[in-house]
Design an enzyme around this catalytic site. Structure first.
Site, mmCIF file in Angstrom:
data_model
loop_
_atom_site.group_PDB
_atom_site.id
_atom_site.type_symbol
_atom_site.label_atom_id
_atom_site.label_comp_id
_atom_site.label_asym_id
_atom_site.label_seq_id
_atom_site.Cartn_x
_atom_site.Cartn_y
_atom_site.Cartn_z
ATOM 1 N N TYR A 74 28.640 26.492 9.335
ATOM 2 C CA TYR A 74 28.060 26.594 10.677
ATOM 3 C C TYR A 74 29.136 27.056 11.645
ATOM 4 C CZ TYR A 74 26.153 25.406 15.210
ATOM 5 O OH TYR A 74 25.719 25.490 16.502
ATOM 6 N N GLU A 134 25.171 31.517 17.888
ATOM 7 C CA GLU A 134 25.185 30.563 16.773
ATOM 8 C C GLU A 134 24.916 31.294 15.469
ATOM 9 O OE1 GLU A 134 23.236 26.325 16.544
ATOM 10 O OE2 GLU A 134 21.812 27.806 15.837
#
Ligand code: GDP
Ligand code: MN
Length: 386
Positions: free
Chosen positions: A109, A197
């Protein structure tokens, strides 16, 4: 402003960020041509909606043949996809992205967010990618690493490198990963983003680094200077009432409650929503008609509020500063008559010529109640909609 994954990837490609080959289609009959053009054994078919959680909701399909790609394209296009981020009404899938598949070794992530506490951008990373960051924060908070980025210096290589070590990026691709983060940060800054993101960022079995998913949010206040980004706006993904409001220069956000709010000034709008909640009610919207609250503004605002069927009553809370209370009152009465307002309205006016304003409301003989302060106003509207 939010954009689609395929648009985010297009932008990332321009910044040299590795993303899978792929194409967006709007009609299932174009699926086959795309398969030939991307030349892959395994393809991924992804629903394009402005919401995450698609994987778990069946919006991301792995296909092993052209027939399968066609089948998934037909299934997904036109479908209302319900993910835990869409609400139960879901979102209609109008576009799908067909991409080459890849052999995932590990998912990471990476996120850049505007961090209000630090007055800057924070880089967040984890080796528990593929899972949402909120979930990692709950289950594995010690697996989340952060770097606060200095506004003047920007993201430094040593910070990016420290992240790589913390999240255990394989040594042989650390330089690539550092470049990845530097490029993503540049994209963030140059396009007035509030969020970039990449979840998951993957390392493939061949030790390539690829951004498999991308979510980018932009600060709307910066869009005027970035025409290209503005073109990415997809009105289908936005609330109709919010689009209508933005045309009239009103700041409107629809909510789930049943008390419509018409307020001037963002701070007062927040306070109004708070007081409605305080007395046990639920606001149907946030609405700031702007400092000058003209007659035209008031009328448009009423129209937008009333187009929401959930609205059972309206609380008008206006401070007459630049615009005097009597002018506002006239505007409200006129708009209420023209629109044949059927729901009860409570209005709390304060400011210049407040007595004149209240007099006008009282004389109008409409279903409008004048409250002398916010407390009374909030209680009254709740009582009236019972
Ligand atoms: P989201 O659920 O809306 O965040 O959609 P993502 O694009 O993140 O996809 C969800 C998951 O699908 C990813 O975490 C991957 O595990 C999987 N996925 C996506 N693309 C591929 C691919 O090319 N190959 C494989 N094997 N899995 C993929
Ligand atoms: Mn994702």
């Amino acid at each position: 402003m939010n954009i689609h994954e395929y648009q985010a990837k297009e932008l990332m490609r321009e910044y040299g960020i590795p993303v899978p080959n792929g194409k967006v289609i709007y009609d299932a009959k174009d699926a086959e041509a795309v398969c030939w053009s991307i030349d892959t054994d395994i393809a991924v078919v992804k629903a394009q909606i402005h919401a995450g959680g698609r994987g778990k909701a069946g919006g991301v399909k792995i296909a092993e043949s052209i027939d399968e790609v066609k089948k998934y394209a037909e299934e997904l296009l036109g479908k209302r996809l319900v993910t835990h981020q869409t609400g139960e009404e879901g979102r209609e899938v109008r576009a799908i992205l067909i991409e080459e598949g890849c052999d995932i070794q590990k998912e990471y992530y990476i996120g850049f967010v505007l961090d209000r506490d630090k007055s800057g951008v924070t880089l967040i990373a984890s080796e528990e990618g593929g899972t949402e960051i909120e979930e990692i924060a709950l289950k594995n908070p010690d697996k989340i690493y952060k770097e606060s980025i200095d506004y003047i210096l920007g993201l430094t290589e040593f910070q990016a490198r420290r992240i790589c070590f913390n999240i255990n990026i394989p040594l042989e691709i650390i330089n690539e990963a550092v470049k990845f983060m530097m490029d993503a940060y540049r994209l963030f800054i140059e396009n007035d983003c509030v969020l970039v993101e990449i979840n998951p960022l993957v390392v493939t079995k061949e030790k390539d680094l690829v951004a498999l998913d991308a979510k980018i949010n932009f600060d709307e206040n910066g869009l005027f200077r970035n025409e290209k980004i503005f073109k990415y706006r997809d009105l289908n993904e936005e609330d109709e009432k919010e689009i209508e409001a933005s045309k009239h220069g009103l700041s409107y956000i629809s909510l789930d409650g049943n008390i419509g709010c018409m307020v001037n000034g963002a701070g007062l709008a927040m306070a109004t929503m708070d007081i409605i909640k305080f007395y046990g009610g639920e606001p149907a919207n946030f609405l700031d008609v702007g400092g000058s609250a003209t007659e035209e503004n008031v009328k448009n605002a009423f129209k937008i509020i009333l187009s929401d069927e959930k609205v059972k009553g309206i609380f008008v809370n206006i401070f007459g500063g630049i615009m005097k209370c009597d002018v506002i009152a006239k505007g409200i009465v006129k708009a209420a008559k023209e629109l044949e307002l059927k729901v009860p309205v409570v209005i709390r006016l304060e400011g210049t010529n407040v007595d004149l304003g209240i007099e006008i409301i009282k004389k109008s003989n409409l279903n409008i109640f004048a409250a002398k302060d916010m407390n009374e106003g909030a209680r009254k509207i709740l009582e009236l909609i019972k």
